[in-house]
Scaffold this motif. Structure first.
Motif, short mmCIF file in Angstrom:
data_model
loop_
_atom_site.label_atom_id
_atom_site.label_comp_id
_atom_site.label_asym_id
_atom_site.label_seq_id
_atom_site.Cartn_x
_atom_site.Cartn_y
_atom_site.Cartn_z
N ASP A 184 0.87 -1.17 0.00
CA ASP A 184 0.00 0.00 0.00
C ASP A 184 0.91 1.23 0.00
O ASP A 184 1.72 1.39 0.92
CB ASP A 184 -0.90 -0.01 1.24
CG ASP A 184 -1.96 1.09 1.20
OD1 ASP A 184 -1.76 2.08 0.45
OD2 ASP A 184 -2.97 0.97 1.90
N PHE A 185 0.79 2.06 -1.03
CA PHE A 185 1.65 3.24 -1.11
C PHE A 185 1.47 4.17 0.09
O PHE A 185 2.34 4.98 0.39
CB PHE A 185 1.37 4.00 -2.41
CG PHE A 185 1.90 3.30 -3.64
CD1 PHE A 185 2.92 2.38 -3.57
CD2 PHE A 185 1.36 3.59 -4.89
CE1 PHE A 185 3.41 1.74 -4.70
CE2 PHE A 185 1.84 2.96 -6.03
CZ PHE A 185 2.86 2.03 -5.94
N ALA A 245 0.71 8.87 -4.51
CA ALA A 245 -0.11 7.93 -5.27
C ALA A 245 -0.91 8.65 -6.35
O ALA A 245 -1.01 9.87 -6.36
CB ALA A 245 -1.04 7.18 -4.32
N LEU A 274 -5.82 5.54 -10.63
CA LEU A 274 -5.57 4.74 -11.83
C LEU A 274 -6.63 4.97 -12.89
O LEU A 274 -7.84 4.99 -12.61
CB LEU A 274 -5.53 3.25 -11.47
CG LEU A 274 -4.39 2.80 -10.53
CD1 LEU A 274 -4.50 1.31 -10.28
CD2 LEU A 274 -3.03 3.15 -11.11
N ASP A 319 -0.69 5.41 -16.66
CA ASP A 319 -0.62 5.35 -15.20
C ASP A 319 0.82 5.25 -14.71
O ASP A 319 1.21 5.92 -13.75
CB ASP A 319 -1.42 4.15 -14.69
CG ASP A 319 -2.92 4.35 -14.83
OD1 ASP A 319 -3.35 5.51 -14.96
OD2 ASP A 319 -3.66 3.35 -14.84
N ILE A 330 4.09 -4.84 -6.54
CA ILE A 330 3.36 -3.64 -6.98
C ILE A 330 2.48 -3.97 -8.18
O ILE A 330 1.33 -3.53 -8.27
CB ILE A 330 4.35 -2.50 -7.31
CG1 ILE A 330 5.09 -2.05 -6.06
CG2 ILE A 330 3.61 -1.32 -7.95
CD1 ILE A 330 6.18 -1.02 -6.31
N ASP A 332 -0.49 -6.02 -6.61
CA ASP A 332 -1.36 -5.36 -5.64
C ASP A 332 -1.91 -4.02 -6.09
O ASP A 332 -3.03 -3.65 -5.74
CB ASP A 332 -0.60 -5.17 -4.31
CG ASP A 332 -0.21 -6.49 -3.66
OD1 ASP A 332 -0.79 -7.53 -4.05
OD2 ASP A 332 0.68 -6.49 -2.80
N ILE A 333 -1.12 -3.28 -6.87
CA ILE A 333 -1.57 -1.95 -7.30
C ILE A 333 -2.19 -2.00 -8.69
O ILE A 333 -3.23 -1.41 -8.94
CB ILE A 333 -0.40 -0.94 -7.28
CG1 ILE A 333 0.25 -0.89 -5.88
CG2 ILE A 333 -0.88 0.45 -7.72
CD1 ILE A 333 -0.68 -0.44 -4.77
N GLN A 384 -3.03 -4.90 -10.36
CA GLN A 384 -3.89 -6.09 -10.53
C GLN A 384 -3.45 -7.00 -11.67
O GLN A 384 -4.27 -7.57 -12.38
CB GLN A 384 -5.34 -5.64 -10.75
CG GLN A 384 -5.91 -4.77 -9.64
CD GLN A 384 -5.86 -5.46 -8.26
OE1 GLN A 384 -6.39 -6.56 -8.14
NE2 GLN A 384 -5.26 -4.83 -7.29
#
Length: 354
Positions: free
Chosen positions: A3-4, A12, A15, A22, A108, A111-112, A114
């Motif tokens: 989690d940033f 952050a 998106l 992005d 990353i 989790d960020i 996907q």
């Protein structure tokens, strides 16, 4: 999970789900413009390689866009994050935590952004080090990262890679890895890099053997004349040109299996099996010091051992390295020699034909 928000220095973004936009925005807002330029260049190179080798262009492009996404996280924080997630650090990563950007970029991506495609994640996981038996997608990202390097000027290894790409992705990876080890370009080789080296050397490194010639004395002296080597040799090992010439004459007429080690048809050392009976030999070897720590002797040893087993029907091979020659002991253990302690407390290493 990454989690940033856990890093107060990271800004952050919201998106848009346009991956290139992005990632570009994330790099820009976190003042990583140089990294962004490198990533976009690698992405273009990856796409060209994908076209050339009939791979999925979009997959290669996404892998490249994400490969250095962890650059927005500080190296020390990467290490903390890796330990928090139960990741076991390689010795190279302990010494140089920036090498962790491979694994952190995966997290990353997952989790960020996907990303779930294993081909993408696996390529990111080894884009700096590569690994043994890599996929075509692994090799595309690995090579694109090196072709579109993030330094000034033209990469010095580019001609070798370009020529090798006319043959295959594998050959190009081999040429680059060989360049790194021959020119001592690695601060601390990662385990994956050494495994990749051994994998490609087994296929491509041009190691051969030949018998000794009576006029090889000067070559023997040239490649063995080193105090670094002498410390691991017996007292009777030849050290002068005259002694080397005498030794070569003996080896050239011997009934033992003494061979010159050739790399690219050039002498780099010696390996020998001295008969103690019809089916048992004592192993001896040395390598020019400029070729140490490059994974070469491991390949030499295995090639020679298999030749003794198959062609000469030798059943037992043993070696007695100096007590303080740690590298030679590790080499023998890697080559499946078993350690034995003799009644006089001397240590020898034995390998039996399967």
């Amino acid at each position: 999970m990454i989690d940033f928000m856990d890093f107060n220095y990271i800004k952050a973004i919201e998106l848009s789900h346009d991956l290139q936009s992005d990632i570009s925005e994330l790099f820009d807002i976190n003042h990583k413009t140089t990294t962004k330029q490198h990533v976009l260049s690698v992405a273009q190179t990856s796409r060209k390689l994908a076209q050339r080798f009939n791979l999925d262009e979009n997959l290669c492009y996404q892998s490249a866009l994400l490969h250095d996404i962890s650059a927005i996280i500080k190296s020390d924080d990467m290490k903390k994050l890796a330990l928090k997630n139960g990741y076991i650090l390689d010795k190279a990563e302990e010494k140089y935590p920036f090498l962790l950007h491979q694994i952190v970029s995966i997290w990353i991506a997952q989790d960020i952004f996907q990303i779930q495609d294993e081909r993408i994640l696996n390529a990111i996981a080894c884009h700096t080090t590569l690994k043994a038996n890599p996929s075509l997608y692994d090799m595309v990202l690995f090579l694109a990262d090196k072709i579109s390097w993030d330094q000034k000027g033209i990469p010095p290894y580019l001609p070798q890679i370009g020529k090798a790409l006319e043959i295959s992705l594998e050959k190009a990876c081999y040429e680059y890895i060989r360049y790194l080890f021959e020119n001592h370009q690695l601060l601390f080789p990662h385990r994956k890099m050494k495994e990749a080296r051994d994998f490609f050397y087994q296929k491509y490194l041009p190691i051969t053997f030949r018998c000794w010639h009576q006029d090889d004395g000067e070559l023997f002296y040239k490649h063995s004349h080193s105090d670094e080597l002498y410390q691991y040799m017996n007292d009777d090992f030849p050290k002068t040109l005259e002694e080397c010439e005498k030794t070569v004459k003996i080896l050239s007429q011997s009934n033992d299996e003494a061979k010159v080690i050739l790399l690219d048809e050039e002498m780099i050392g010696c390996i020998a099996g001295f008969y103690e009976s019809d089916n048992k030999v004592k192993l001896a070897y040395w390598l020019d010091v400029q070729y140490w720590n490059q994974g070469i002797m491991s390949l030499v040893l295995e090639k020679f051992i298999q030749w003794l087993f198959v062609e000469k029907n030798v059943q037992y091979i043993y070696a007695k390295p100096f007590q303080d020659n740690i590298a030679s002991k590790r080499l023998l253990e890697k080559s499946h020699f078993q350690k034995y302690i003799c009644h006089d407390q001397t240590i020898l290493y034995m390998r039996k034909k399967d």
